[in-house]
Design an enzyme around this catalytic site. Sequence first.
Site, PDB file in Angstrom:
ATOM      1  N   ASP A  49      -5.908  -0.718   4.013  1.00 39.47           N
ATOM      2  CA  ASP A  49      -6.306   0.285   4.990  1.00 39.47           C
ATOM      3  C   ASP A  49      -7.341  -0.157   6.020  1.00 39.47           C
ATOM      4  OD1 ASP A  49      -5.062   1.388   2.775  1.00 39.47           O
ATOM      5  OD2 ASP A  49      -6.428   3.061   2.571  1.00 39.47           O
ATOM      6  N   GLU A  84     -11.426  -0.748  -9.027  1.00 37.97           N
ATOM      7  CA  GLU A  84     -10.399  -0.812  -7.979  1.00 37.97           C
ATOM      8  C   GLU A  84     -10.467  -2.162  -7.252  1.00 37.97           C
ATOM      9  OE1 GLU A  84     -10.991   2.274  -5.086  1.00 37.97           O
ATOM     10  OE2 GLU A  84      -9.201   1.756  -3.926  1.00 37.97           O
TER      11      GLU A  84
HETATM   12  C1  DGY Z   1      -6.951   6.326   0.802  1.00 32.32           C
HETATM   13  O1  DGY Z   1      -6.910   7.538   0.961  1.00 32.32           O
HETATM   14  O2  DGY Z   1      -7.971   5.630   0.895  1.00 32.32           O
HETATM   15  C2  DGY Z   1      -5.707   5.635   0.453  1.00 32.32           C
HETATM   16  O3  DGY Z   1      -5.881   4.267   0.346  1.00 32.32           O
HETATM   17  C3  DGY Z   1      -4.592   5.948   1.379  1.00 32.32           C
HETATM   18  O4  DGY Z   1      -3.450   5.401   0.830  1.00 32.32           O
END
Ligand code: DGY
Length: 422
Positions: A165, A395
């Site tokens: 992201d 994560e």
């Molecule tokens: C988030 O909301 O951070 C997710 O990675 C979107 O997929």
Amino acid sequence: MAALNELKEQAIEILKSNDMGGYTVPTHGLYPFQWNWDAAITALGWMKTDESRAWQEIDLLLKGQWENGMVPHIIFHQQVDSYFPGAKKWGVEKALPTTAISQPAVLASIVKMMTEQAQDKALAKTALARILPQLVEYHHWWYRDRDPENSGLVVSYHPWESGMDNSPAWDKSLAAVPPVDYSYTRRDLDHVDSDERPHAKEYDRYLYLVDFFKAANFDSDVIYRDCPYKMYDVGIISILHKATKDLVELCRADASQAEHVATFEARLKLTETAVQSLWNEEQQSFLNQDAITKEQFPVLTTGTLLALYGELATTEQAEKIQTVLRDWLAITPYAVSSTYAKCEAYEPQRYWRGPVWLHINWLLALGLATYGFEQEQQQLKASASDLIHEAGYYEYFNCETGAGCGGDAFSWTAAIALHWLL
Ligand code: DGY
């Protein structure tokens, strides 16, 4: 430092506690639904403890597949308020609500691995017969809807689609997207420190794109024509390429799907030629490119390294990437940081701007093995292993200190540890 058995038990426990009765949330609170590539990777972890549960993970993911073949990036199996933007904001009116974008298409590769490592071959055979036509439709969708001009390079419409992201690779293109002009409440910051998450300026644009898809009635042609964010993402292209190769093998072995082999092989050839336009000799790397302005971004990320996993680099290019990677590994002590530390935008703890993700390191290790880069592969595996021994199942991990970041008790980290490290 935790003992091996203890770590295995903890990993299995995480999968069980994140199990919502057939699908696995990445972690409770922060990500309370089923995510596309998380589900695929998590299924590999389930294979180590409950094969039938592993196949069920894939079945429930594919339950969200659209009529046009797309497998969405989030399947909203239930209503939960701890995440934003949820089903209502995306506005996809289907019996099973989903988002309107996809995620890196690692699924077919993982299904192939699952069939190969299955102990219960009868179960795997039945599951594959059920799943394969859906995988075929998914790959046709990628090539038809995301490369309608047969260029050989699929485009991505949202940083969330990359799965990476907040990577600085998209900064310039995302900055060209208008921000939303309304206020909203982010929920991610209820769960994770703000210095490990994207800034507001990125969220304002993520949401603009979500609104744009809805305003376009999710029409592929309109979105292809008008989307203000279109990226040739080396990570997405490479993962899709490898998955199509794996899919071709699966289709060859099943007479009912063999008719698709020639189409996919033609796509593979097209990509192998077209991807050379993303090679940058100065950076000794493939680079992401804005599909609207055609500008290439000299930002080296684990996504750009994934060309090795996709088997898209020539031997000569792979050796150049290996030289860069050696330096990369020498600068940051823990595995491969998501952004090369020499990049201006590098931050060791912020989402996709530096931290280490285990599943990406595993994909890279597979790519390194393909090209015979044994030493780097071993180095990467050893330091990935240090992370779970020292910090547990987060994560992601700060690539300088090894500290856990983002969500804790994280499904794909536990799954990759079970599959690869333990
Ligand atoms: C988030 O909301 O951070 C997710 O990675 C979107 O997929």
